[in-house]
Design an enzyme around this catalytic site. Sequence first.
Site, PDB file in Angstrom:
ATOM      1  N   GLY A  10       0.761  -1.254  -0.255  1.00 44.08           N
ATOM      2  CA  GLY A  10       0.031  -0.103  -0.123  1.00 44.08           C
ATOM      3  C   GLY A  10       0.870   1.343  -0.047  1.00 44.08           C
ATOM      4  CD1 TRP A  14      -1.649   3.956   8.245  1.00 47.71           C
ATOM      5  CD2 TRP A  14      -0.193   5.921   8.852  1.00 47.71           C
ATOM      6  NE1 TRP A  14      -1.450   3.986   9.308  1.00 47.71           N
ATOM      7  CE2 TRP A  14      -0.377   4.726   9.722  1.00 47.71           C
ATOM      8  CE3 TRP A  14       0.400   6.885   8.700  1.00 47.71           C
ATOM      9  CZ2 TRP A  14       0.260   4.966  10.910  1.00 47.71           C
ATOM     10  CZ3 TRP A  14       1.087   7.067   9.831  1.00 47.71           C
ATOM     11  CH2 TRP A  14       1.157   6.307  11.212  1.00 47.71           C
ATOM     12  N   GLY A  15       0.181   4.774   4.004  1.00 47.42           N
ATOM     13  CA  GLY A  15       1.379   3.849   3.700  1.00 47.42           C
ATOM     14  C   GLY A  15       2.488   4.683   3.251  1.00 47.42           C
ATOM     15  CE  LYS A 204      -9.857   5.892  13.278  1.00 45.69           C
ATOM     16  NZ  LYS A 204      -9.172   7.043  12.738  1.00 45.69           N
ATOM     17  CG  ASN A 270     -13.773   8.935   7.869  1.00 44.67           C
ATOM     18  OD1 ASN A 270     -14.349   8.427   7.232  1.00 44.67           O
ATOM     19  ND2 ASN A 270     -12.527   8.521   8.396  1.00 44.67           N
TER      20      ASN A 270
HETATM   21  N1  LIG Z   1      -4.390   8.586   6.289  1.00 44.32           N
HETATM   22  C1  LIG Z   1      -4.246   8.539   7.493  1.00 44.32           C
HETATM   23  O1  LIG Z   1      -4.153   9.639   8.225  1.00 44.32           O
HETATM   24  C2  LIG Z   1      -4.169   7.251   8.254  1.00 44.32           C
HETATM   25  C3  LIG Z   1      -3.753   7.005   9.508  1.00 44.32           C
HETATM   26  C4  LIG Z   1      -3.932   5.829  10.148  1.00 44.32           C
HETATM   27  C5  LIG Z   1      -4.553   4.752   9.292  1.00 44.32           C
HETATM   28  N2  LIG Z   1      -5.020   4.922   8.186  1.00 44.32           N
HETATM   29  C6  LIG Z   1      -5.448   3.503   7.721  1.00 44.32           C
HETATM   30  O2  LIG Z   1      -4.677   3.409   6.533  1.00 44.32           O
HETATM   31  C7  LIG Z   1      -5.392   2.611   5.399  1.00 44.32           C
HETATM   32  C8  LIG Z   1      -4.976   3.131   4.152  1.00 44.32           C
HETATM   33  O3  LIG Z   1      -5.209   4.475   4.189  1.00 44.32           O
HETATM   34  P1  LIG Z   1      -4.437   5.392   3.377  1.00 44.32           P
HETATM   35  O4  LIG Z   1      -4.703   6.737   4.106  1.00 44.32           O
HETATM   36  O5  LIG Z   1      -2.875   4.960   2.978  1.00 44.32           O
HETATM   37  O6  LIG Z   1      -4.907   5.534   1.803  1.00 44.32           O
HETATM   38  P2  LIG Z   1      -5.661   6.509   0.928  1.00 44.32           P
HETATM   39  O7  LIG Z   1      -7.069   6.641   1.261  1.00 44.32           O
HETATM   40  O8  LIG Z   1      -4.704   7.753   1.095  1.00 44.32           O
HETATM   41  O9  LIG Z   1      -5.200   6.238  -0.521  1.00 44.32           O
HETATM   42  C9  LIG Z   1      -6.059   5.266  -1.254  1.00 44.32           C
HETATM   43  C10 LIG Z   1      -5.042   4.328  -1.676  1.00 44.32           C
HETATM   44  O10 LIG Z   1      -5.895   3.254  -2.164  1.00 44.32           O
HETATM   45  C11 LIG Z   1      -5.113   2.904  -3.379  1.00 44.32           C
HETATM   46  N3  LIG Z   1      -6.262   2.188  -4.342  1.00 44.32           N
HETATM   47  C12 LIG Z   1      -7.446   3.147  -5.177  1.00 44.32           C
HETATM   48  N4  LIG Z   1      -7.922   2.264  -5.727  1.00 44.32           N
HETATM   49  C13 LIG Z   1      -7.432   0.958  -5.346  1.00 44.32           C
HETATM   50  C14 LIG Z   1      -7.823  -0.426  -5.853  1.00 44.32           C
HETATM   51  N5  LIG Z   1      -8.671  -0.524  -6.832  1.00 44.32           N
HETATM   52  N6  LIG Z   1      -7.156  -1.397  -5.334  1.00 44.32           N
HETATM   53  C15 LIG Z   1      -6.265  -1.192  -4.467  1.00 44.32           C
HETATM   54  N7  LIG Z   1      -5.891  -0.224  -4.073  1.00 44.32           N
HETATM   55  C16 LIG Z   1      -6.382   0.956  -4.611  1.00 44.32           C
HETATM   56  C17 LIG Z   1      -4.537   4.193  -3.825  1.00 44.32           C
HETATM   57  O11 LIG Z   1      -3.585   3.789  -4.757  1.00 44.32           O
HETATM   58  C18 LIG Z   1      -4.032   4.748  -2.705  1.00 44.32           C
HETATM   59  O12 LIG Z   1      -2.780   4.254  -2.380  1.00 44.32           O
HETATM   60  C19 LIG Z   1      -6.770   2.778   5.788  1.00 44.32           C
HETATM   61  O13 LIG Z   1      -7.592   1.727   6.518  1.00 44.32           O
HETATM   62  C20 LIG Z   1      -6.985   4.032   6.904  1.00 44.32           C
HETATM   63  O14 LIG Z   1      -8.081   3.984   7.736  1.00 44.32           O
HETATM   64  C21 LIG Z   1      -4.985   6.111   7.457  1.00 44.32           C
END
Ligand SMILES: NC(=O)c1ccc[n+]([C@@H]2O[C@H](COP(=O)([O-])OP(=O)(O)OC[C@H]3O[C@@H](n4cnc5c(N)ncnc54)[C@H](O)[C@@H]3O)[C@@H](O)[C@H]2O)c1
Length: 349
Positions: A10, A14-15, A204, A270
């Site tokens: 990913g 966050w990734g 949450k 959110n």
């Molecule tokens: N962003 C934050 O602040 C944060 C913090 C802690 C945890 N999280 C959790 O981390 C997880 C990932 O969130 P994020 O913020 O890294 O992602 P994001 O919402 O920023 O990005 C979406 C990701 O999904 C990918 N994507 C889009 N279509 C896709 C498909 N069909 N198949 C596979 N991948 C696809 C995109 O390339 C992108 O990497 C979530 O569960 C989120 O709740 C996020």
Amino acid sequence: MPPIKVCIVGSGNWGSAIAKIIGKNIQKSNRFDPVIKMWVFEELINGRKLTEIINQEHENVKYLPGHKLPPNVVAVPDPVEAASGADILIFVIPHQFIPKICDQLVGKVKSGTIGISLIKGVDESPEGLKLISDIIREKLKIEVSVLMGANIANEVAEEKFCETTIGCKNPNSGKIFKELMQTPNFRVSVVDDCDTVEICGALKNIVAVGAGFCDGLGFGDNTKAAVIRLGLMEMIAFSKLFCKGSVAINTFLESCGIADLITTCYGGRNRKVAEAFARGGKTLEELEKELLNGQKLQGPLTSAEVYKILKQKNIVNKFPLFVSVYQICYEGKSVKDFITCLQNHPEHV
Ligand SMILES: NC(=O)c1ccc[n+]([C@@H]2O[C@H](COP(=O)([O-])OP(=O)(O)OC[C@H]3O[C@@H](n4cnc5c(N)ncnc54)[C@H](O)[C@@H]3O)[C@@H](O)[C@H]2O)c1
């Protein structure tokens, strides 16, 4: 001991932020292979492949603009190639994509590989609740821990001090994950109450949608505090009913519990989209596209998954906050009724 190979599955907001931390930590350690492969869902940005941009400019210009990734983080568009030979898999994609990506990795993961999920969300199954870590565990047959906390990705990437919680049953794996991810500004606690840690991270986001409704409707800080507290009570009640293992109340006092709830109800995506929705005029899908630039909204989807489980068990009346978020998002209930639902909360009778 051969160096431990790490792969990040990913590369969203966050990734990419966690890749920045791990990339730097690995440079300072001789236990880990210096190269981290990061699976990137390929997309074109102004005609250029995102993987190419990341590998040449060391920046995820779409999901974490303005932050350089260490050059040892290598973007790979094929998940099987990215995960090949990895000893540690870090799962960090929006939860709706996890079954498909795991299916692609079945049979391709080295034996003895350990995983950790940073994904906030749940799924439902015919038996009821399904944790994302369970999906990974069942499909890939590997040990899976979780990491959740008050960690808004942009702030973590800016190296602003925060805490996080790792839920891990194997103390050796817990130590490795901590070594991989802890920094002076990203402090890690390890607890063994994994299911509670994970479920906090999912639930949450529903509460944050409620907090956003309150902001959009013009309520104040007292109301927000009440939504946070009632949301926390529903999170605890839900965890007690649906976690397979025991539920320790102390876990709700970790970063994954109350701290994440507060930050998400004040700062997260959110809340932001729900506030705009409550102001009226646009659908959640329109606002997700307009305000989140490809990032995914998690709260409404999680509320739908939780609602199905509550309905199946015939206990919707015990969770008015979760249920009204669902009904407002998916059943056309007026957002103005959100507070009315809370006035009859079981906490007050
Ligand atoms: N962003 C934050 O602040 C944060 C913090 C802690 C945890 N999280 C959790 O981390 C997880 C990932 O969130 P994020 O913020 O890294 O992602 P994001 O919402 O920023 O990005 C979406 C990701 O999904 C990918 N994507 C889009 N279509 C896709 C498909 N069909 N198949 C596979 N991948 C696809 C995109 O390339 C992108 O990497 C979530 O569960 C989120 O709740 C996020």
